[in-house]
Design a protein around this motif. Structure first.
Motif, PDB file in Angstrom:
ATOM      1  N   GLU A 159      37.050 -12.940  32.082  1.00  0.00           N
ATOM      2  CA  GLU A 159      38.479 -13.278  31.808  1.00  0.00           C
ATOM      3  C   GLU A 159      38.216 -14.820  31.062  1.00  0.00           C
ATOM      4  N   GLY A 160      38.499 -15.459  29.247  1.00  0.00           N
ATOM      5  CA  GLY A 160      37.688 -16.066  29.158  1.00  0.00           C
ATOM      6  C   GLY A 160      36.805 -16.250  28.335  1.00  0.00           C
ATOM      7  N   GLU A 161      35.868 -16.807  27.804  1.00  0.00           N
ATOM      8  CA  GLU A 161      34.747 -16.354  27.268  1.00  0.00           C
ATOM      9  C   GLU A 161      33.699 -15.636  27.577  1.00  0.00           C
ATOM     10  N   ASN A 162      32.601 -14.756  26.387  1.00  0.00           N
ATOM     11  CA  ASN A 162      32.839 -13.075  26.566  1.00  0.00           C
ATOM     12  C   ASN A 162      31.340 -13.637  25.452  1.00  0.00           C
ATOM     13  N   LEU A 163      30.317 -12.905  26.491  1.00  0.00           N
ATOM     14  CA  LEU A 163      28.951 -12.965  25.063  1.00  0.00           C
ATOM     15  C   LEU A 163      29.265 -11.351  24.417  1.00  0.00           C
ATOM     16  N   LEU A 164      28.656 -11.262  23.124  1.00  0.00           N
ATOM     17  CA  LEU A 164      28.409 -10.181  22.846  1.00  0.00           C
ATOM     18  C   LEU A 164      26.903 -10.035  21.603  1.00  0.00           C
ATOM     19  N   VAL A 165      25.945  -9.670  22.304  1.00  0.00           N
ATOM     20  CA  VAL A 165      25.019  -9.667  21.747  1.00  0.00           C
ATOM     21  C   VAL A 165      24.759  -8.631  21.383  1.00  0.00           C
ATOM     22  N   ILE A 166      24.242  -7.737  19.648  1.00  0.00           N
ATOM     23  CA  ILE A 166      23.845  -6.189  19.721  1.00  0.00           C
ATOM     24  C   ILE A 166      22.648  -6.386  19.087  1.00  0.00           C
ATOM     25  N   LYS A 167      21.457  -4.742  18.610  1.00  0.00           N
ATOM     26  CA  LYS A 167      20.241  -5.427  18.480  1.00  0.00           C
ATOM     27  C   LYS A 167      20.841  -4.451  17.513  1.00  0.00           C
ATOM     28  N   VAL A 168      20.180  -4.829  15.870  1.00  0.00           N
ATOM     29  CA  VAL A 168      20.099  -4.220  15.407  1.00  0.00           C
ATOM     30  C   VAL A 168      18.632  -2.985  14.257  1.00  0.00           C
ATOM     31  N   ASN A 169      18.433  -2.407  14.251  1.00  0.00           N
ATOM     32  CA  ASN A 169      17.098  -1.342  13.415  1.00  0.00           C
ATOM     33  C   ASN A 169      17.576  -0.298  12.118  1.00  0.00           C
ATOM     34  N   ASN A 170      17.160  -0.752  11.331  1.00  0.00           N
ATOM     35  CA  ASN A 170      18.107   0.376  10.136  1.00  0.00           C
ATOM     36  C   ASN A 170      16.276   1.002   9.928  1.00  0.00           C
ATOM     37  N   ALA A 171      14.764   0.759  10.675  1.00  0.00           N
ATOM     38  CA  ALA A 171      14.245   1.501  10.404  1.00  0.00           C
ATOM     39  C   ALA A 171      14.136   2.642   9.746  1.00  0.00           C
ATOM     40  N   LEU A 172      14.182   3.641   9.329  1.00  0.00           N
ATOM     41  CA  LEU A 172      14.356   4.886   8.993  1.00  0.00           C
ATOM     42  C   LEU A 172      13.031   6.068   9.770  1.00  0.00           C
ATOM     43  N   THR A 173      13.027   6.936   9.721  1.00  0.00           N
ATOM     44  CA  THR A 173      12.248   7.790  10.347  1.00  0.00           C
ATOM     45  C   THR A 173      12.291   9.603   9.791  1.00  0.00           C
ATOM     46  N   SER A 174      11.276   9.929   9.840  1.00  0.00           N
ATOM     47  CA  SER A 174      10.864  11.250   8.638  1.00  0.00           C
ATOM     48  C   SER A 174      12.266  12.452  10.029  1.00  0.00           C
ATOM     49  N   ASP A 175      12.439  12.220  11.443  1.00  0.00           N
ATOM     50  CA  ASP A 175      13.423  12.421  11.807  1.00  0.00           C
ATOM     51  C   ASP A 175      14.810  11.949  12.235  1.00  0.00           C
ATOM     52  N   ASP A 176      15.473  11.158  11.033  1.00  0.00           N
ATOM     53  CA  ASP A 176      16.581  10.745  10.750  1.00  0.00           C
ATOM     54  C   ASP A 176      17.445  11.168  10.253  1.00  0.00           C
ATOM     55  N   ILE A 177      18.451  10.720  10.093  1.00  0.00           N
ATOM     56  CA  ILE A 177      19.352  11.273   9.010  1.00  0.00           C
ATOM     57  C   ILE A 177      20.563  10.092   8.704  1.00  0.00           C
ATOM     58  N   PRO A 178      20.137   9.509   7.569  1.00  0.00           N
ATOM     59  CA  PRO A 178      18.739  10.374   6.160  1.00  0.00           C
ATOM     60  C   PRO A 178      17.460   9.583   6.792  1.00  0.00           C
ATOM     61  N   THR A 179      16.720  10.145   5.933  1.00  0.00           N
ATOM     62  CA  THR A 179      15.421  10.255   6.284  1.00  0.00           C
ATOM     63  C   THR A 179      14.856   8.561   5.732  1.00  0.00           C
ATOM     64  N   THR A 180      13.585   8.427   5.475  1.00  0.00           N
ATOM     65  CA  THR A 180      13.416   7.221   4.908  1.00  0.00           C
ATOM     66  C   THR A 180      12.968   6.911   3.127  1.00  0.00           C
ATOM     67  N   SER A 181      13.583   8.398   2.755  1.00  0.00           N
ATOM     68  CA  SER A 181      13.900   8.451   0.576  1.00  0.00           C
ATOM     69  C   SER A 181      14.976   8.344   1.017  1.00  0.00           C
ATOM     70  N   THR A 182      15.910   7.560   0.433  1.00  0.00           N
ATOM     71  CA  THR A 182      16.989   7.761  -0.274  1.00  0.00           C
ATOM     72  C   THR A 182      16.894   7.374  -1.713  1.00  0.00           C
ATOM     73  N   ASP A 183      17.819   7.325  -3.425  1.00  0.00           N
ATOM     74  CA  ASP A 183      18.002   6.700  -4.006  1.00  0.00           C
ATOM     75  C   ASP A 183      19.328   5.751  -3.704  1.00  0.00           C
ATOM     76  N   TRP A 184      19.260   5.331  -2.574  1.00  0.00           N
ATOM     77  CA  TRP A 184      20.377   3.702  -2.582  1.00  0.00           C
ATOM     78  C   TRP A 184      19.729   2.828  -1.661  1.00  0.00           C
ATOM     79  N   MET A 185      20.121   2.067  -1.242  1.00  0.00           N
ATOM     80  CA  MET A 185      19.463   0.321  -0.686  1.00  0.00           C
ATOM     81  C   MET A 185      20.345   1.231   0.448  1.00  0.00           C
ATOM     82  N   ASN A 186      19.118   0.932   1.510  1.00  0.00           N
ATOM     83  CA  ASN A 186      19.166   0.937   3.463  1.00  0.00           C
ATOM     84  C   ASN A 186      19.827  -0.042   3.498  1.00  0.00           C
ATOM     85  N   TYR A 187      20.597  -0.194   3.275  1.00  0.00           N
ATOM     86  CA  TYR A 187      21.893  -1.632   3.691  1.00  0.00           C
ATOM     87  C   TYR A 187      21.837  -1.827   5.604  1.00  0.00           C
TER      88      TYR A 187
END
Ligand code: GCB
Length: 632
Positions: A159-187
């Motif tokens: 009830e009242g004030e709460n704290l939200l913390v998020i760790k974001v990581n946009n590093a990609l690997t060859s086992d991800d979808i997509p992988t490291t190579s894309t013809d668009w910005m990995n925003y």
């Protein structure tokens, strides 16, 4: 340095291991119609480029932590960078333009907690990996940058004030979808809306209400409930005088009823208010009813063949603002498509935000929606197949009630192999098991076929032979797996370049021969399978002009010429059921390195980043405005 970090690790300040993932809750559908509190706005942030991760249990997970003067502090999340949410981080701080790594986000929020309610955090998308902490507790993890997810926070919320913390990581690997190579910005970053959702103790989790496949007078679907294993669900469509009750078993009701709705189409995008209620919960949606099928080699909408006059779109806002995330930005992009006389858009190369399909529903635009299985993903890995299925699950769970969406696309330009064919066979089956009211597709490349075309037609033409047509047979087994094949082709751009280089030809002659012969090209896909040109085009820097005869690449005249010749080919092409040239707007790409010309932009847009129309825009507009191929 390591000798310093080693003791620090043992003191729990840094850690090298990844934290354990905590699964999200199943998606709550139609978030825009629920009781939400927006957490969009300005968040505190910290760029964390080190391979060592700040320990997830460290003091910045506490509210208003004030270190003692004598305390050694190595990190804090306040008094520094701030980032706008939703938004990509790349366009907000020059240090982050090409950044692939970790950024911490933090914000406070106030809640007036009510008894008998359940609370969820809902994220439109975070690219790529997210760890969510509420009041210091790790509550959820999510992987995948382009789909919505939510997690329950009822127990950790105060009830009242709460704290939200998020760790974001946009590093990609060859086992991800997509992988490291894309013809668009990995925003990277929290690129879509964040909401706190308040739900009743028992609620409607999600639902699908659509016409039964190939039926124009039967509505079918289901409603999934949370905390209500039995009971009943009410469904109302007031404009159709429908009010029916369905029994619930194991938390699920099957919906089936006779109805005669006015059908949704690009010409008449009729949407009905559909009201679902169960126990203490009710939710309202705007739903269109249409059928889509393949019959006799054609795509048939509401029983009538349709030619898809489309354009491809990346999820980038007009006006140099990086990722598009709002309803207004979706409407702006689709308004340009309408101006081109389009009835179809390809939303490339990943699932776009929810506003896009909702806006397309309202504006009467058919949609191709896809997941980023792009180029060479690790097709042999069972984990990667599972990841692709999850991306599909999330995309379909969010958008399964959008009449505009006719295609779920499985992937783009994937090189042929046994493993890849098996992967797509499985993925296609999975999609069909989730949704039988839409078609599947995938965008193909055809390297071997281009080599054959060069051998049989292009080089002989250069040597003075003449042909009436240049035939290309598409042999990719993926074309057989999906309902509608899709072909990406770049005769006017890449092919003459690499064929010229292979044969040591002067560029002008090579390009001229290819360009002039585009109207003669004919594709043949096995088994009379209908196909679309999912990409074709050429780059142009707005304002760069040249004499058309000089074939100056990157000039507006050259791009327009490619479109003119492509249009001539399209008019003669049988089996073709539509097209979505590449692309509506110039877009950022870290792959485009021609300084002074590209400067990290892919310039194949028909409009610039600021929305200025290039010459080719009008070529396509005229063609779509006058082309008499069968339309609904
Ligand atoms: C393609 C890709 C697309 C690229 C485009 C290009 O075939 O599918 O993602 O951006 O070509 O411009 O090269």
């Amino acid at each position: 340095l390591l000798s310093v970090l080693a003791p620090l690790q043992s003191q729990d300040i840094f850690e090298t291991q990844t934290v354990e993932d905590i699964p999200c809750a199943p998606l709550i559908g139609n978030i825009g119609a629920r009781h939400t509190q927006s957490l969009n706005g300005t968040w505190n942030a910290l760029i964390d480029p080190s391979v060592f991760s700040l320990n997830d249990r460290f003091h910045y997970l506490e509210r208003n932590y004030k270190p003692e003067p004598s305390e050694l502090v190595e990190a804090n999340l306040e008094d520094g960078l701030t980032l706008r949410v939703p938004g990509d981080w790349n366009t907000q701080d020059t240090r982050l333009v090409f950044y692939n790594g970790k950024v911490w986000y933090k914000r406070d929020f106030y809640v007036k907690k009510k008894d008998n309610k359940r609370y969820f955090l809902h994220f439109g998308a975070i690219n790529y990996k997210a760890q969510i902490y509420v009041n210091g507790e790790h509550v959820a993890s999510h992987t995948g940058g382009y789909t919505s997810f939510n997690c329950e926070v009822t127990k950790v919320l105060k009830e009242g004030e709460n704290l939200l913390v998020i760790k974001v990581n946009n590093a990609l690997t060859s086992d991800d979808i997509p992988t490291t190579s894309t013809d668009w910005m990995n925003y990277g970053g929290i690129t879509r809306d964040v909401d706190l959702v308040e739900m009743p103790a028992q609620f409607i989790r999600n639902y699908k209400i659509q016409l039964a496949p190939k039926s124009i007078d039967r509505i079918e679907g289901w409603v999934n409930l949370e905390g209500m294993p039995t009971g009943s669900v009410n469904l109302e469509i007031p404009e159709l005088n429908i009010r029916k009750t369905f029994p619930v078993t194991d938390g699920r009701a099957r919906v089936s009823l006779d109805a005669k709705p006015e059908l949704w189409s690009p010409e008449q995008p009729t949407l009905y208010t559909v009201r679902i209620s169960a126990g203490p919960d009710a939710v309202e949606d705007q739903i269109g009813f249409r059928t889509i099928a393949v019959e006799d080699g054609q795509v048939v909408l509401n029983g009538k063949p349709v030619f898809l006059k489309g354009i491809s779109i990346h999820e980038e806002a007009i006006g140099a603002n990086g990722r598009a995330s709002s309803e207004r930005e979706a409407a702006e992009l689709l308004t340009y498509a309408k101006e081109l006389n389009c009835n179809f858009v390809r939303l490339a190369h990943y699932t776009h935000n929810e506003y896009m399909a909702r806006q397309a529903d309202k504006m009467g635009i058919l949609v191709w929606s896809e997941i980023p299985v792009y180029w060479s993903v690790n097709f042999a890995s069972p984990a990667v197949l599972e990841m692709a299925k999850t991306r599909m699950d999330e995309m379909i769970a969010r958008d399964q009630n959008r009449a505009s969406i006719i295609f779920w696309s499985l992937g783009n330009e994937t090189p042929e192999s046994e493993a890849r064919n098996t992967f797509f066979g499985n993925l296609n089956k999975h999609v069909k098991s989730l949704d039988d009211t839409r078609l599947t597709t995938a965008a193909l490349i055809f390297n071997e076929e281009i080599q054959a075309m060069a051998r049989d037609y292009y080089f002989p033409t250069l040597a003075g032979k003449e042909f009436d047509v240049w035939d290309i047979e598409i042999n990719d087994p993926l074309a057989e797996i999906v309902d509608v094949a899709a072909i990406n082709q770049y005769f006017g751009w890449y092919y003459s370049g690499f064929l010229a280089a292979a044969a040591n030809l002067p560029p002008y002659q090579a390009r001229k021969t290819m360009l002039e012969n585009i109207p003669k090209i004919r594709f043949h896909v096995r088994n009379n399978k209908p196909f679309v040109f999912s990409e074709m085009g050429a780059g142009a820097k707005r304002g760069k002009t040249a004499d058309e005869e000089d074939l100056v690449v990157y000039s507006e005249e050259y791009q327009a010429k490619v479109y003119q010749n492509q249009v001539e080919m399209v008019k003669q092409q049988s089996g073709l059921v539509g097209m979505s040239p590449w692309i509506l707007k110039d877009f950022r790409s870290s792959m485009r390195l021609y300084q002074g010309v590209q400067d990290y932009w892919n310039l194949k847009g028909l409009i610039t980043d600021n929305g200025e129309r290039k010459k080719a825009f009008f070529v396509l507009q005229d063609f779509y405005g006058s082309w008499g191929a069968p339309t609904v």
